[in-house]
Design an enzyme around this catalytic site. Structure first.
Site, PDB file in Angstrom:
ATOM      1  N   TYR A 127       0.869  -1.180   0.000  1.00  0.00           N
ATOM      2  CA  TYR A 127       0.000   0.000   0.000  1.00  0.00           C
ATOM      3  C   TYR A 127       0.904   1.227   0.000  1.00  0.00           C
ATOM      4  O   TYR A 127       1.431   1.639   1.024  1.00  0.00           O
ATOM      5  CB  TYR A 127      -0.913   0.001   1.235  1.00  0.00           C
ATOM      6  CG  TYR A 127      -1.741   1.257   1.372  1.00  0.00           C
ATOM      7  CD1 TYR A 127      -2.399   1.805   0.277  1.00  0.00           C
ATOM      8  CD2 TYR A 127      -1.879   1.887   2.603  1.00  0.00           C
ATOM      9  CE1 TYR A 127      -3.155   2.950   0.397  1.00  0.00           C
ATOM     10  CE2 TYR A 127      -2.635   3.033   2.737  1.00  0.00           C
ATOM     11  CZ  TYR A 127      -3.282   3.560   1.639  1.00  0.00           C
ATOM     12  OH  TYR A 127      -4.035   4.705   1.759  1.00  0.00           O
ATOM     13  N   ASP A 166      -2.121  -1.538  -4.016  1.00  0.00           N
ATOM     14  CA  ASP A 166      -2.451  -0.147  -4.320  1.00  0.00           C
ATOM     15  C   ASP A 166      -1.154   0.652  -4.384  1.00  0.00           C
ATOM     16  O   ASP A 166      -0.608   1.048  -3.371  1.00  0.00           O
ATOM     17  CB  ASP A 166      -3.371   0.383  -3.218  1.00  0.00           C
ATOM     18  CG  ASP A 166      -3.787   1.827  -3.438  1.00  0.00           C
ATOM     19  OD1 ASP A 166      -3.346   2.416  -4.445  1.00  0.00           O
ATOM     20  OD2 ASP A 166      -4.526   2.367  -2.609  1.00  0.00           O
ATOM     21  N   HIS A 284     -12.268   1.445  -4.402  1.00  0.00           N
ATOM     22  CA  HIS A 284     -11.442   0.717  -5.368  1.00  0.00           C
ATOM     23  C   HIS A 284     -12.197  -0.539  -5.809  1.00  0.00           C
ATOM     24  O   HIS A 284     -13.164  -0.948  -5.183  1.00  0.00           O
ATOM     25  CB  HIS A 284     -10.119   0.281  -4.741  1.00  0.00           C
ATOM     26  CG  HIS A 284      -9.199   1.412  -4.397  1.00  0.00           C
ATOM     27  ND1 HIS A 284      -7.946   1.563  -4.949  1.00  0.00           N
ATOM     28  CD2 HIS A 284      -9.348   2.439  -3.538  1.00  0.00           C
ATOM     29  CE1 HIS A 284      -7.362   2.633  -4.449  1.00  0.00           C
ATOM     30  NE2 HIS A 284      -8.192   3.187  -3.578  1.00  0.00           N
TER      31      HIS A 284
END
Length: 591
Positions: A127, A166, A284
């Site tokens: 992330y 991500d 998302h």
């Protein structure tokens, strides 16, 4: 959720939880193991977790963080200082970390990376920091640079790498609706866009990344392959994230910032890759990639299951032994003290070996009993990873096994939920010693029973006729909670022998207040203004608050409630958001 994703490895980003928030249904999931990385200092922030399905895949090593400076549970030795046989390796050097002058411990303190090693490849669930605050630019660039160094070092060691999650970076114009519209209007160019520092580092990792000018030192060659884009090379609007504040998802005004990437030496091992924009619940959507049933390793065709598990667990795609407590790694969530030697209550009602999809799964309980050995039928193994809001994004990779199903790796970011005090805690607070009820704050301290008749001090039982002091009339005092309608109030006054004028007289000025007019005035003062309607559709507007730094930061405003269109602008005469904009402080309701 796992049934919906149909993945064998699920990587979630932005879990936004602390260790104390972990529950049985997050950790003790029958047939699954999990590996958490949670923030050290900033609680309820960031966070990554990887889930692995025991029936199809089991890692041989697990680490937390990009740089290797963190320590395994119950150990004071960092991952990078462990014996070589226990390391995943590829740790960034001091020189590589010095580029942006960010401390390695600081980079790994926010719970942004979990790394698992399988015999087939090293999986990084990441992330990456977002580009939202200029004060965090060095941290963001330092993290991206450290990630770039770790990936390149692992590949230089001869290991295969899978990077998923991500990344918070759009590669170019085709991956961002905002940039595409800016280029169309002539306010930006793609060359300028791809040359921003973090995006330049990221594109230099990718085999088809666009790099302007000479490549940076130590980044002369690309090392990763964008799996999803390779299956859809010219597809526009393939976005994985949409801003919730402006309701950008219905019009598909978004960006592609979630990826499943692989090293070039395994780019031919995938049979499919795509996004799952239809799965809602987060800002998302999941991204997945599917491995083939058999892959070529060192010139040999190998069943993918053989190299997704410790040596000897599978042979030619058939299970030789069951997953057991001996296979649980130190970083496993099952070994967290609060969950160690415990089992999910569901395990009590299921057999030792349960079916998972087309695979035979052995629950990863912490008991010492060994489930009976079973053969695995033709099936697939899946890996999923999650990348706003457990957390926020999703990516997925599938590794096919057999004719019916493939191993799937998916990355997913769960939705963010606001936390509130539990009912039990609220009840406890309400009954704390000395706490008064809300009604008690509005009751008059002087009740009818407490009121006394004022009598001159020098008189006896009967007040003197010639004294200037008089008896104070006894008037009912009512709290708001006990207030009476006007008619009942007048009746009460009459029954107590008090004139209406006496009851309403304000001592000192003689002003008489009409209770009905007073009530209407107060109601008008405190009532909410009606919501304005937008000009384009005559629909009730939505109120938002300005967060952009500046003189208007914190000001509320009204705007059209409809979602933004595909171009992100305010449009007239369309089904998308119209240009209506009204500062809340300027709104004067008609009438």
């Amino acid at each position: 959720m796992f049934d919906t994703l149909e993945a064998d490895i699920a990587v979630f980003q932005e879990t936004k939880i602390q260790k104390r928030d972990l529950r049985d249904d997050m950790v003790l999931i029958p047939g699954w193991d999990c590996y958490f990385s949670l923030p050290r200092f900033k609680k309820g922030y960031s966070g990554v977790v990887i889930y692995t399905r025991n029936a199809t895949c089991a890692p041989i090593r697990a680490e937390e963080g990009v740089t290797g400076v963190l320590c395994p549970p119950n150990s004071s030795i960092s991952f990078r200082d462990l014996p070589e046989a226990d390391q995943i390796g590829g740790y960034p050097t001091a020189e590589q970390l010095s580029e942006y002058n960010v401390d390695a411990t600081t980079l790994d303190s926010e719970g942004r990376c979990v790394i698992l090693e399988f015999p087939a490849f090293v999986l990084l669930g990441v992330y990456s920091p977002a580009n939202r605050d200029e004060t965090r630019d060095d941290f963001r660039l330092g993290f991206v640079a450290a990630l770039d160094a770790r990936v390149r070092n692992l590949i230089a060691m001869g290991k295969r790498v899978l990077l998923t999650g991500d990344i918070n970076i759009s590669r170019g114009e085709i991956d961002s609706a905002h940039v595409s519209e800016a280029i169309r209007k002539g306010t930006a160019t793609e060359d300028e866009y791809v040359s921003t520092p973090a995006r330049r580092i990221f594109n230099q990792l990718l085999s088809d990344g666009k790099v302007i000018g000479k490549r940076d030192e130590s980044r002369e060659f690309p090392v990763l392959h964008d799996i999803c884009r390779s299956f859809h090379p010219t597809r526009k609007g393939m976005y994985t994230c949409w801003e919730q504040r402006i309701n950008a998802r219905p019009g598909n005004y978004g960006a592609r910032i979630d990826y499943v990437l692989c090293s070039l030496n395994i780019k031919d091992c995938f049979s499919d890759s795509n996004i799952q924009e239809g799965l809602l619940g987060s800002d998302h959507c999941p991204v997945y990639a599917m491995f083939k049933d058999t892959v070529t390793v060192d010139g040999r065709e190998i069943d993918i299951r053989d190299i997704m598990n410790p040596l000897g667990m599978f042979k030619n795609g058939l299970r030789q032994r069951e997953y057991s407590t001996a296979d649980v790694l130190p970083l496993s969530g099952r070994l967290i003290p609060e969950f160690d030697r415990r089992r999910n209550i569901k395990d009590m009602f299921f057999p030792k070996s349960s079916r998972v999809g087309n695979c035979t799964a052995a629950p990863a309980s912490n008991d010492n009993s060994k489930p009976p050995s079973t053969k695995r039928e033709n099936s697939e193994t899946q890996v999923a990873s999650k990348g706003t809001s457990l957390g926020h994004d999703t990516s997925e990779v599938q590794l096919p096994i057999g004719s019916k199903r493939s191993l799937k790796v998916e990355t997913y970011t769960p939705p963010t939920a606001k936390r509130s005090k539990s009912g039990a805690s609220a009840a406890l607070a309400a009954t704390a010693k000395g706490q008064k009820s809300l009604k008690g704050f509005f009751k008059s301290k002087n009740t009818v029973e407490d009121m006394q008749v004022s009598v001159p001090a020098n008189s006896g039982d009967t007040p003197s006729q010639d004294t200037s002091e008089s008896i104070t009339p006894i008037i009912p005092v009512l709290s708001p909670a006990e207030s009476l309608p006007v008619d009942d109030f007048i009746t009460t006054i009459a029954e107590n022998g008090t004139s209406f004028a006496q009851a309403l007289e304000i001592p000192g000025d003689g002003e008489i207040i009409d209770p009905i007019a007073s009530k209407e005035s107060w109601s008008k003062l405190f009532s909410k203004k009606p919501t304005p309607r937008c000009e384009g559709h005559q629909e009730p507007c939505t109120m938002l608050t300005t967060k952009k730094p500046g003189v208007n930061c914190g000001r509320a405003f009204w705007m059209c409630p409809r979602p933004v269109g595909p171009r992100g602008g305010k449009e007239k005469g369309t089904e998308w958001r119209c240009p209506t904009f009204i500062w809340a402080s300027d709104w004067n309701a008609p009438g």
